[in-house]
Design a protein around this motif. Structure first.
Motif, PDB file in Angstrom:
ATOM      1  N   LEU A   1       1.319  -1.557  -6.175  1.00 27.45           N
ATOM      2  CA  LEU A   1       1.149  -0.638  -5.050  1.00 27.45           C
ATOM      3  C   LEU A   1      -0.242  -0.031  -5.115  1.00 27.45           C
ATOM      4  O   LEU A   1      -0.575   0.679  -6.054  1.00 27.45           O
ATOM      5  N   PHE A   2      -1.058  -0.402  -4.133  1.00 30.50           N
ATOM      6  CA  PHE A   2      -2.435   0.094  -4.075  1.00 30.50           C
ATOM      7  C   PHE A   2      -2.381   1.455  -3.368  1.00 30.50           C
ATOM      8  O   PHE A   2      -2.187   1.518  -2.155  1.00 30.50           O
ATOM      9  N   ASN A   3      -2.589   2.489  -4.156  1.00 33.77           N
ATOM     10  CA  ASN A   3      -2.501   3.824  -3.574  1.00 33.77           C
ATOM     11  C   ASN A   3      -3.890   4.391  -3.336  1.00 33.77           C
ATOM     12  O   ASN A   3      -4.580   4.793  -4.271  1.00 33.77           O
ATOM     13  N   ASN A   4      -4.285   4.412  -2.058  1.00 31.60           N
ATOM     14  CA  ASN A   4      -5.578   5.028  -1.724  1.00 31.60           C
ATOM     15  C   ASN A   4      -5.364   6.332  -0.963  1.00 31.60           C
ATOM     16  O   ASN A   4      -6.284   6.902  -0.408  1.00 31.60           O
ATOM     17  N   GLU A   5      -4.121   6.767  -0.930  1.00 31.29           N
ATOM     18  CA  GLU A   5      -3.751   8.031  -0.294  1.00 31.29           C
ATOM     19  C   GLU A   5      -4.234   8.113   1.146  1.00 31.29           C
ATOM     20  O   GLU A   5      -4.579   9.182   1.649  1.00 31.29           O
ATOM     21  N   ILE A   6      -4.215   6.950   1.813  1.00 30.31           N
ATOM     22  CA  ILE A   6      -4.682   6.920   3.207  1.00 30.31           C
ATOM     23  C   ILE A   6      -4.192   5.635   3.865  1.00 30.31           C
ATOM     24  O   ILE A   6      -3.847   4.680   3.166  1.00 30.31           O
ATOM     25  N   TYR A   7      -4.118   5.616   5.179  1.00 24.76           N
ATOM     26  CA  TYR A   7      -3.889   4.370   5.904  1.00 24.76           C
ATOM     27  C   TYR A   7      -5.254   3.763   6.184  1.00 24.76           C
ATOM     28  O   TYR A   7      -5.991   4.235   7.044  1.00 24.76           O
ATOM     29  N   GLY A   8      -5.588   2.736   5.441  1.00 28.20           N
ATOM     30  CA  GLY A   8      -6.901   2.138   5.599  1.00 28.20           C
ATOM     31  C   GLY A   8      -6.984   1.284   6.851  1.00 28.20           C
ATOM     32  O   GLY A   8      -7.829   1.509   7.717  1.00 28.20           O
ATOM     33  N   LEU A   9      -6.078   0.342   6.975  1.00 24.17           N
ATOM     34  CA  LEU A   9      -6.190  -0.651   8.048  1.00 24.17           C
ATOM     35  C   LEU A   9      -6.201  -0.019   9.437  1.00 24.17           C
ATOM     36  O   LEU A   9      -6.906  -0.477  10.327  1.00 24.17           O
TER      37      LEU A   9
ATOM     38  N   GLY B   1       0.834  -1.202   0.000  1.00 28.02           N
ATOM     39  CA  GLY B   1       0.000   0.000   0.000  1.00 28.02           C
ATOM     40  C   GLY B   1       0.864   1.244   0.000  1.00 28.02           C
ATOM     41  O   GLY B   1       2.097   1.158   0.022  1.00 28.02           O
ATOM     42  N   ASP B   2       0.227   2.388  -0.009  1.00 27.41           N
ATOM     43  CA  ASP B   2       0.989   3.636  -0.008  1.00 27.41           C
ATOM     44  C   ASP B   2       1.704   3.839   1.327  1.00 27.41           C
ATOM     45  O   ASP B   2       2.787   4.422   1.373  1.00 27.41           O
ATOM     46  N   GLY B   3       1.133   3.319   2.411  1.00 32.55           N
ATOM     47  CA  GLY B   3       1.831   3.405   3.690  1.00 32.55           C
ATOM     48  C   GLY B   3       2.910   2.342   3.765  1.00 32.55           C
ATOM     49  O   GLY B   3       4.066   2.604   4.083  1.00 32.55           O
ATOM     50  N   ASP B   4       2.516   1.126   3.431  1.00 40.86           N
ATOM     51  CA  ASP B   4       3.411  -0.018   3.503  1.00 40.86           C
ATOM     52  C   ASP B   4       4.630   0.153   2.585  1.00 40.86           C
ATOM     53  O   ASP B   4       5.759  -0.099   2.981  1.00 40.86           O
TER      54      ASP B   4
HETATM   55 MG   LIG Z   1      -3.222   3.051   1.834  1.00 38.81          MG
END
Ligand SMILES: [Mg+2]
Ligand SMILES: Cc1ncc(C[n+]2csc(CCOP(=O)(O)OP(=O)(O)O)c2C)c(N)n1
Ligand code: SF4
Lengths: 337, 624
Positions: free
Chosen positions: A123-131, A97-100
């Motif tokens: 890289l899944f970029n959702n521009e946020i920490y989802g988990l 992810g974007d954070g990972d």
């Molecule tokens: Mg993310």
């Protein structure tokens, strides 16, 4: 058992685990496309490995009926590197992810890209920490209000593609979770590329950052905002009746031009092997410019695991078959009677 | 070594027999003292002596020349009896400049020999070393030890000045003069040194000639001048027959890991990030790529251990090595290996801490880190070699345990073992045991956490195996299916299984063995590199009439608790000497409920036998 790969279908890649993403999460669409493309690749299922870090996106391997390793936050790229180095014949995929991938794992990501192992990174970029329930990430835009930025994000974000290019990635592409076909095409291109393939997938998180990519995925706006790249083709976008192009201004800065009043020769042609152009594209900033989608860079460079294997070969031919007794007695020795 | 006789003018040079000699070479870090010491050690080994060495070098590669900070030393103890330690205090001290003198002179024992390069004792060098006035002329010194002020630099350059080399190059040869002189003084065989000079400087014939000439000049100086009245001889030790080579702990570790991987039928993957004093393991392994060894210099320690874990997941033997600060970074990933039950070997070559601490000095302060330095209940098997050569055997055992039980194993070495050298009786590779493991027969169904009844190991089914595609990860898994599970009872069950796997390792281990008295006044319990000092102290204490036993633990987790209890009960006093503030002693007190008493030293140096004896005797006295 697999083995007869030709007969594999999408279902063969669906594991028996319940998928636990939130309803409407962009991750579902990505999973579906990956499962759809896998059977076409003619890779025996047992030779495919998905490695991930931690995050919503990193749950991905559990849902693929392949080998998989859900590891620790940020380290999937490092784990995948060791795996690929010792088992070059495997098809190794990293889901991050974007954070990972860009925050805690940023260091490993850039080093994997520069080494150029033949690994595919999604890289899944959702521009946020989802988990962790909605804190801002290194790709969140300035001003975004999140749980950890009640007054708006003050940190300048990374552009994922620029970062990958800057790390000397040999294959960099961008696509969108909802663009089914384009996403599939990027997966195929990534597999075809020899070396590290890096795909940024713009992914909607309806829970914590809904609509972050509305401009490129929204029904009404996507046409104006998607700059779909094709090698050798002009940089054109917009609807048929309002065609636009990207040109180079006299001061070397990018310009959006209307095709009504501009000859096509003035529009830049896309070239996946042109490093300067790739970087130029990655710096196009919305909303003034459209978002480039497609393969931004694809070029050849020696593949790390092959170089490492060649060194081992050379060591074998220079130093001979392993002989421990010779190794043990190789230094100065003396004998006690 | 016997007192140095005081007669002065004898023409022929008699040979005096001595039992053991401790010699220390000291100079500027640019003076080549490590090289000189190592080569002198090789000569002594070839002469058949038992030996132990202690290199001692500064953290700065080149501190300003001539300063106290830049002093580098190398001590070797060679003997006709068994040698346990490099010796507390040198009998002979060779100093190449005033700084080396200043740092080391207090250690030279009374009546010992000082050889000094008098050319280096210029006023400015003496001042740089914080003294004023020529210390070599000081009466209190000449009364205490025998001083040989030798114009070493001048004689070096004199012996090669016709070669037309730049002055700086000529001066740099002076360590060979010192080596030649000491080789003469102790009747060392020199053929091997001459061959070695030829090989070492093969790229430059001029340097081969220069160093050879200087080495011989040093030898001849001893032989012909009247400065030295006689030479010394240390008879060969009574050593088990066999072929020997000098072995450092780091090299032994590397070879042991390689041999074990090969005997297990596994490729070895070594991920590492350079750090003193562990880097030599990486260097050694990188030189043997023809042995199915892949070395990976990662971007940091986290990547190094993660890459090793990835390789283990793929079916290779994953290994990583570092020192304390790097091990701290690896903690989370080691937990992942515990959770995913993958084989992994982690080497910690300990150094002084915390933080950057004393990078080049030795310490044993990472035991608690090894045992508890991770989140959650995260048990590790831990083994600590006692001597440099034992690093080979312990590395071999560590690999076996990691593979057999599917667990990470930590090897706790330290700076002293890593760089210290010892004669290694070279094993025959073909006689090393086969340690290949069969996990699972395939007829009982499959899930990734299906366990072997004896070892509780889960099956190591690797990617590429058709039909057994599965996922592992850091989330807790269900005991019966291997799927993710958040079930509370299952979590406790899995936690207990992970601990039980480590406990079962006990069944494979040699029972603890006491050296010295089987029962009596005192039991010294140690681990790791303090073996030599404890063994020597035990011998001496018994000779002095104090019934002393010495138990040196190799495996620190698991511990053979019941056997230890039985052994401990046979002694009045239990002391636990460690190069830390008391770590093993806490474990023993907690696990065995014994009143074990710590003896701590945290000075970046091994125990000195004399000091250790005095401290344990005081404890025994107090208990009476
Ligand atoms: Mg993310
Ligand atoms: C060492 C460590 N630090 C922090 C966390 C908590 N954590 C888990 S996922 C995550 C961020 C995930 O963000 P991203 O990679 O963007 O994934 P997403 O959930 O958005 O798909 C964090 C901070 C953790 N698991 N481990
Ligand atoms: S929190 Fe966002 S990214 Fe995570 S599963 Fe839910 S929708 Fe998807």
């Amino acid at each position: 058992m697999s083995g007869e790969q030709a007969k594999l279908s999408r279902k063969d890649f669906v594991s028996d685990q319940d998928v636990r993403w939130c309803p409407g999460c962009g991750d579902y669409a990505i999973l579906a496309q990956v499962q759809r493309v896998m059977p076409e690749l003619n890779i025996p299922r047992e030779n495919i490995v998905f490695v991930s870090g931690i995050g919503c996106s990193s749950r991905f391997p559990y849902y693929m009926n392949t080998y998989g390793f859900h590891s620790i936050h940020g380290r999937a790229t490092a784990i995948a590197s060791g795996l690929k180095l010792s088992r070059p014949e495997l098809s190794v995929w990293v889901v991050t992810g974007d954070g990972d991938g860009l925050s805690i794992g940023g260091n490993h990501l850039i080093h994997l890209l520069r080494r150029n192992l033949d690994i595919n990174i999604l890289l899944f970029n959702n521009e946020i920490y989802g988990l962790t329930k909605g804190q801002y990430s290194p790709t969140s835009r300035i001003g975004l209000i999140t749980k950890s930025s009640p007054l708006g994000v003050a940190d300048h974000p990374f552009d994922t593609v620029s970062l990958a290019l800057g790390a000397d990635a040999t294959f960099v592409a961008r696509t969108v979770d909802t663009e089914t076909r384009h996403l599939q095409e990027m997966l195929r291109r990534a597999v075809a590329h020899k070396g590290t393939s890096f795909i940024e997938i713009l992914q909607n998180c309806p829970i914590f950052n809904d609509g972050a990519f509305e401009d490129v995925s929204g029904k009404g706006s996507r046409i104006q905002n998607q700059l779909v790249l094709e090698h050798g083709q002009p940089l054109l976008f917009g609807s048929e009746d309002a065609r636009m192009g990207v040109a180079l201004g006299k001061d070397m800065s990018p310009q959006v031009v209307s095709m009504d009043s501009t000859p096509e020769e003035e529009v830049l042609l896309h070239d996946e092997t042109n490093e300067a152009l790739g970087f130029f594209l990655s710096r196009l900033e919305r909303p003034e410019f459209p978002v480039p989608l497609g393969v931004i860079r694809a070029m050849d460079r020696p593949i790390y695991e092959k170089e490492v294997a060649a060194q081992a070969e050379r060591a074998l031919s220079d130093m001979g078959q392993p002989d421990f007794n010779k190794l043990f007695t190789g230094g100065d020795t003396w004998t006690v009677e | 070594m016997a007192e140095v006789p005081s007669e002065t003018t004898v023409r022929e040079k008699p040979v005096e027999q001595v039992d053991a000699v401790v010699i220390r070479f000291a100079g500027d870090s640019g003076d080549g003292m490590q090289l000189t010491g190592t080569q002198f050690t090789n000569e002594s080994a070839i002469a058949g002596n038992d030996i132990a060495t202690l290199p001692d070098y500064p953290a700065e590669i080149r501190a300003p020349a001539g300063t106290l900070a830049g002093v580098s030393g190398f001590q070797v103890n060679f003997s006709q009896a068994r040698v346990f330690t490099p010796g507390d205090r040198p009998d002979v001290l060779v100093v190449m400049n005033p700084a080396a003198f200043s740092v080391n002179i207090a250690d030279l024992r009374d009546g010992g020999i000082l050889v000094a390069d008098s050319d280096a004792f210029t006023l400015s060098n003496i001042r740089k070393a914080g003294m004023d006035g020529d210390p070599l002329a000081d009466a209190s010194l000449t009364k205490r030890v025998r001083v040989f002020a030798v114009p070493l630099t001048r004689m070096t350059t004199d012996s090669i000045k016709d070669m037309g080399l730049p002055n700086k190059t000529m001066v740099r040869c002076k360590n060979f003069f010192a080596l030649g002189l000491c080789s003469w003084m102790f009747n060392r065989p020199i053929e091997q040194t001459l061959t070695w000079i030829g090989a070492k400087f093969a790229k430059s014939p001029a340097l081969v000639e220069a160093n050879t000439r200087v080495f011989k000049a040093g030898w001849n100086f001893g032989e012909t001048t009247e400065v030295f009245v006689h030479t010394y001889e240390v008879k060969p030790a009574d050593i088990e027959p066999g072929t020997y080579t000098n072995m450092t702990g780091n090299r032994a570790l590397a070879l042991g890991l390689m041999a074990a991987a090969s005997k297990a039928g596994k490729s070895m993957f070594f991920g590492s990030y350079p750090i003193t004093p562990a880097s030599d393991i990486l260097h050694e392994l990188a030189a043997h790529k023809n042995f199915d060894v892949t070395t990976f210099q990662a971007e940091d320690e986290i990547a190094a251990v993660c890459a090793a874990i990835g390789a283990s997941f793929g079916g290779a033997l994953g290994v990583t090595a570092s020192s304390g600060p790097g091990i701290a970074l690896k903690g989370e990933a080691i937990g992942l290996a515990v959770m995913t039950e993958l084989p992994l070997v982690i080497v910690n070559v300990q150094r002084g801490g915390p933080s950057t601490g004393l990078p080049t000095k030795t310490e044993q302060a990472d035991l608690m880190q090894a045992l508890y330095g991770r989140n959650g209940e995260s048990p590790l098997a831990i083994v600590a070699p006692a001597t440099p050569v034992e690093c080979f055997d312990m590395a071999f055992e560590a690999v076996h345990v990691a593979l057999k039980y599917m667990v990470p194993v930590m090897i706790l070495s330290d700076g002293y073992l890593a760089n210290g050298a010892q004669p290694w009786k070279i094993p025959d590779y073909d006689e090393l045991p086969d340690i290949s493991v069969r996990y699972w027969k395939g007829d009982l169904g499959f899930h990734p956490y299906l366990r072997n009844e004896d070892t509780l190991a889960r099956p190591w089914v690797i990617p590429g195996t058709p039909g057994f595609e599965h996922r592992i990860g850091g989330l807790e898994k269900d005991y019966d299916s291997g799927d993710i599970s958040y079930d509370p009872v299952n979590h406790e069950r899995m936690t207990r299984v992970r601990a039980e796997k480590i406990e079962r390792v006990n069944e494979d281990l040699d029972p603890p063995r006491v050296e010295g008295s089987e029962l009596g006044e005192l039991l010294m319990v140690g681990w790791g590199s303090t073996y030599g000092a404890l063994a020597q102290a035990t011998e001496e204490l018994n000779a002095e009439g104090l019934a002393t036993g010495h138990l040196h633990l190799r495996w620190l987790n698991p511990l053979p608790v019941e056997e230890l209890k039985r052994i401990f009960a046979r002694y009045k006093t239990i002391v636990v000497p460690e190069l830390n503030m008391g770590q093993l002693v806490r474990i023993l007190r907690e696990r065995l409920l014994v009143d074990a008493i710590p003896v701590s030293r945290v000075q970046g140096q091994p125990f000195k036998v004399g000091e250790l004896k005095a401290r344990v005797k005081a404890i025994v006295e107090e208990g009476r």
